[in-house]
Design an enzyme around this catalytic site. Sequence first.
Site, PDB file in Angstrom:
ATOM      1  N   GLU A  59     109.524  12.925  95.002  1.00  0.00           N
ATOM      2  CA  GLU A  59     109.844  13.001  93.569  1.00  0.00           C
ATOM      3  C   GLU A  59     111.316  13.352  93.357  1.00  0.00           C
ATOM      4  O   GLU A  59     111.972  12.830  92.455  1.00  0.00           O
ATOM      5  CB  GLU A  59     108.968  14.044  92.882  1.00  0.00           C
ATOM      6  CG  GLU A  59     107.481  13.714  92.877  1.00  0.00           C
ATOM      7  CD  GLU A  59     106.730  14.212  94.110  1.00  0.00           C
ATOM      8  OE1 GLU A  59     107.341  14.353  95.185  1.00  0.00           O
ATOM      9  OE2 GLU A  59     105.518  14.453  93.982  1.00  0.00           O
ATOM     10  N   CYS A  90     104.260  18.925  94.010  1.00  0.00           N
ATOM     11  CA  CYS A  90     104.344  20.375  94.260  1.00  0.00           C
ATOM     12  C   CYS A  90     104.902  21.061  93.008  1.00  0.00           C
ATOM     13  O   CYS A  90     105.404  20.414  92.084  1.00  0.00           O
ATOM     14  CB  CYS A  90     105.220  20.657  95.482  1.00  0.00           C
ATOM     15  SG  CYS A  90     106.991  20.504  95.181  1.00  0.00           S
TER      16      CYS A  90
HETATM   17  N1  THU Z   1     105.596  15.963  99.566  1.00  0.00           N
HETATM   18  C1  THU Z   1     106.208  15.130  98.680  1.00  0.00           C
HETATM   19  O1  THU Z   1     107.196  14.467  99.012  1.00  0.00           O
HETATM   20  N2  THU Z   1     105.690  15.030  97.435  1.00  0.00           N
HETATM   21  C2  THU Z   1     104.535  15.615  97.022  1.00  0.00           C
HETATM   22  O2  THU Z   1     104.119  15.402  95.890  1.00  0.00           O
HETATM   23  C3  THU Z   1     103.805  16.495  97.947  1.00  0.00           C
HETATM   24  C4  THU Z   1     104.470  16.792  99.230  1.00  0.00           C
HETATM   25  C5  THU Z   1     106.141  16.020 100.937  1.00  0.00           C
HETATM   26  C6  THU Z   1     106.910  17.246 101.327  1.00  0.00           C
HETATM   27  C7  THU Z   1     106.770  17.232 102.825  1.00  0.00           C
HETATM   28  O3  THU Z   1     107.765  16.384 103.374  1.00  0.00           O
HETATM   29  C8  THU Z   1     105.420  16.596 103.070  1.00  0.00           C
HETATM   30  O4  THU Z   1     105.073  15.931 101.866  1.00  0.00           O
HETATM   31  C9  THU Z   1     104.327  17.601 103.431  1.00  0.00           C
HETATM   32  O5  THU Z   1     104.254  18.609 102.490  1.00  0.00           O
END
Ligand code: THU
Length: 136
Positions: A59, A90
């Site tokens: 995001e 998150c």
């Molecule tokens: N992550 C995202 O890029 N977006 C989300 O909405 C949830 C989590 C990523 C962060 C990290 O690189 C991986 O997913 C595991 O948490």
Amino acid sequence: MAEELDVEALFRAAASIQRQAYAPYSRFRVGAALLAEDGVVHAGCNVENAAYPVGSCAEAGAIAAMAGSGARKIMAVLVYGEGEELVTPCGACRQRIREFAAPETPVLIAGPGGVRARFTLAELLPASFGPANLPR
Ligand code: THU
């Protein structure tokens, strides 16, 4: 929104960039796509780092791409990821989206089978703090 939301375009952009995610540590690849106010779709993927906390979410990448284009309003968000559970943004990314979106802005959660859930930003981040909360 007056026009029908082109969910298919958001889905394609998020699913496509998800394949480029750099996630050697979590092995959890995420793609995000945003519809900007000018109709342009911007996408991003997560980019992890050997210094784990420095990694960034999909995001955040999509928002950086949108801001770099000059757009300042998010009309819709779609997050694409795999796994059993919904890949919802998150907490930090909910706030990042909040900066450029309205409470009623749709946030769609998708996986390989298509869109799995649809929220508004206010559902994900109630009673949020945004630009208008700052004194002028
Ligand atoms: N992550 C995202 O890029 N977006 C989300 O909405 C949830 C989590 C990523 C962060 C990290 O690189 C991986 O997913 C595991 O948490």
